[in-house]
Design an enzyme around this catalytic site. Structure first.
Site, mmCIF file in Angstrom:
data_model
loop_
_atom_site.group_PDB
_atom_site.id
_atom_site.type_symbol
_atom_site.label_atom_id
_atom_site.label_comp_id
_atom_site.label_asym_id
_atom_site.label_seq_id
_atom_site.Cartn_x
_atom_site.Cartn_y
_atom_site.Cartn_z
ATOM 1 C CB CYS A 51 -29.741 25.582 -37.955
ATOM 2 S SG CYS A 51 -31.029 24.027 -37.156
ATOM 3 C CB CYS B 64 -37.166 25.036 -33.755
ATOM 4 S SG CYS B 64 -35.592 25.854 -33.046
ATOM 5 C CB CYS C 160 -40.216 17.322 -34.791
ATOM 6 S SG CYS C 160 -38.938 17.694 -35.865
ATOM 7 C CB CYS D 94 -40.422 14.258 -31.711
ATOM 8 S SG CYS D 94 -38.699 13.368 -30.988
ATOM 9 C CB CYS E 146 -35.915 12.437 -38.289
ATOM 10 S SG CYS E 146 -35.289 12.077 -36.502
HETATM 11 N N1 SAH Z 1 -32.952 15.550 -33.295
HETATM 12 C C1 SAH Z 1 -32.416 16.365 -32.609
HETATM 13 C C2 SAH Z 1 -32.179 17.555 -33.324
HETATM 14 C C3 SAH Z 1 -33.096 18.298 -34.171
HETATM 15 S S1 SAH Z 1 -34.319 18.982 -33.438
HETATM 16 C C4 SAH Z 1 -33.146 16.724 -31.267
HETATM 17 O O1 SAH Z 1 -34.264 16.291 -31.073
HETATM 18 O O2 SAH Z 1 -32.575 17.324 -30.409
HETATM 19 C C5 SAH Z 1 -33.757 20.506 -32.744
HETATM 20 C C6 SAH Z 1 -34.851 21.305 -31.796
HETATM 21 O O3 SAH Z 1 -35.957 21.550 -32.301
HETATM 22 C C7 SAH Z 1 -35.171 20.248 -30.602
HETATM 23 O O4 SAH Z 1 -35.031 20.606 -29.392
HETATM 24 C C8 SAH Z 1 -36.642 19.991 -31.041
HETATM 25 O O5 SAH Z 1 -37.049 19.293 -30.233
HETATM 26 C C9 SAH Z 1 -37.088 21.398 -31.388
HETATM 27 N N2 SAH Z 1 -38.374 21.333 -32.300
HETATM 28 C C10 SAH Z 1 -38.850 20.331 -33.008
HETATM 29 N N3 SAH Z 1 -39.851 20.663 -33.375
HETATM 30 C C11 SAH Z 1 -40.283 22.016 -33.126
HETATM 31 C C12 SAH Z 1 -41.349 22.781 -33.177
HETATM 32 N N4 SAH Z 1 -42.200 22.314 -33.945
HETATM 33 N N5 SAH Z 1 -41.575 23.892 -32.579
HETATM 34 C C13 SAH Z 1 -40.441 24.176 -32.007
HETATM 35 N N6 SAH Z 1 -39.094 23.303 -31.668
HETATM 36 C C14 SAH Z 1 -39.387 22.147 -32.298
#
Ligand code: SAH
Length: 375
Positions: A101, A344, A115, A112, A108
């Site tokens: 990964c 993640c 995250c 979101c 970023c």
């Molecule tokens: N910016 C990109 C890639 C990074 S996130 C994107 O948004 O796809 C990679 C994945 O992890 C994304 O699907 C994101 O939504 C998820 N993710 C982020 N924070 C998380 C959390 N706290 N628990 C589970 N998944 C999460």
């Protein structure tokens, strides 16, 4: 050197050094297959060329600040990028594959809500060298020799950052990941994950051949805009249209993965599952394939300071069942590496924010006896 993919390196050898293209290929093999970064050790190059390379180029790999194995075999590296910023890279082994990964930015900008990378703000894009350097570090650790011992079989651009916001560097790095002279991964085994930057999805559809994953998290605009603020700019319907175009642009592409992080009481109710099922059915109907959409449910991984909670196991199963009953391919992503904060959304790296950077700058200036007008 790591800034360039095969085409760029061939050009550089020809235009700058007046050397033949195959020299670029030899150097790539040394770097990516044998993990040798010192030109002096590239014994098939000839003394004069080695000396020229030493003078004019360097192979700068990330500095491993720490290296942390998890109880379940997951491995996390904290990699120093420039003496100030560090990012995280995670390796996740499985029965049949080994997935890395990879991060694309320091921090970023998308914010979101669920995250942890978002909480540190955005610092800067990673260069091509810094992106491919993460694969280099992991491959060296795994003793990977392409085509022989395939312990690194997949790369997902799902680490820190929004890869489509750093388009050129990410696409170039992904080309080295797929190149036989690089890491030799099949197109389908390199996946870019985006929060939904619609114009960049269209650009990617012509400029690269990788698999696409889209972070959806809600099937209606009101909720999605709350969770993923980028949705205000590119709402669900526009995003789904871009996904259709992505598959239509190339007949070898057959599906898109839709990621859905389940947060308890937020987006994990049966009505949310039904909305998602409807959206996925619509997409599959347009593509005339039941397999055009694959849903990946990710139980939320908590981090300090978050207001969200993980959905309980039985609710995850109930959510999945609604989708499967509606004929939507749906998997639940098992949580891996959460004992080392490598799951993640738990990646944070280390970013010096502007205030700290300024303080550090002043301190150094004072140490050197310089005049500090800002103090
Ligand atoms: N910016 C990109 C890639 C990074 S996130 C994107 O948004 O796809 C990679 C994945 O992890 C994304 O699907 C994101 O939504 C998820 N993710 C982020 N924070 C998380 C959390 N706290 N628990 C589970 N998944 C999460």
């Amino acid at each position: 050197m790591l800034e360039l993919d095969r085409a760029g390196l061939e050009r550089w050898f020809a235009d700058t050094l007046g050397e033949q293209r195959f020299r670029a290929h030899q150097v790539m093999k040394w770097i990516h297959h044998r993990h040798v970064t010192d030109f002096g050790q590239m014994t098939d190059l000839g003394k004069a060329l080695r000396a020229k390379l030493e003078q004019r180029a360097e192979v700068r790999v990330p500095d491993v600040q720490f290296d942390k194995p998890s109880a379940d075999g997951t491995h996390k590296w904290l990699l120093g990028m420039d003496g100030r910023n560090a990012i995280e890279t995670v390796y996740i082994p499985d029965k049949t594959r080994g997935t890395l990964c990879v991060s694309s930015q320091v921090g970023c900008a998308l914010n979101c809500q669920f995250c942890s990378t978002a909480t540190q703000g955005f610092n800067r894009n990673l260069s091509t060298a810094e992106i491919i350097g993460q694969v280099w570090v992991a491959a060296r650790h795994l003793g990977n020799v392409p085509h022989q011992q395939r312990r690194l079989t997949n790369v997902v651009m799902m680490g820190m950052g929004e890869p489509l916001a750093n388009f050129d560097n990410v696409v170039r790095a992904m080309s080295v990941m797929r190149d036989d002279l690089g890491y030799g991964l099949a197109n389908k085994r390199v996946t870019l994950s985006t929060a939904g930057m619609v114009p960049m999805i269209d650009r990617l559809s012509v400029e690269s051949d990788v698999s696409l994953a889209v972070s959806l998290h809600a099937a209606n605009d009101e909720l999605r805009s709350e969770l993923v603020p980028l949705n205000k700019k590119y709402p669900v319907a526009e995003l789904m249209d871009a996904c259709v175009r992505y598959l239509q642009a190339n007949s070898r592409r057959d599906s898109i993965t839709f990621e859905y992080t389940l947060m308890h009481g937020v987006n994990d109710r049966p009505e949310h599952a039904r909305q998602l099922a409807r959206l996925m059915r619509q997409f599959c109907n347009t593509m005339q394939s039941r397999e055009a959409a694959k849903v990946n449910l990710i139980p939320f991984n908590p981090f300090p300071g978050t207001r969200f909670e993980r959905t309980p196991e039985e609710d995850v199963r109930a959510f999945q069942k609604i989708l499967i009953d509606a004929n939507v391919l749906t998997l639940v992503r098992r949580t891996r590496g959460d004992d080392i904060d490598a799951a993640c959304g738990q990646l944070k790296g280390q970013v010096m924010d502007r205030t700290r950077r300024q303080a550090e700058f002043r301190r150094r200036l004072q140490e050197q006896g310089g005049v500090d007008h800002a103090a």
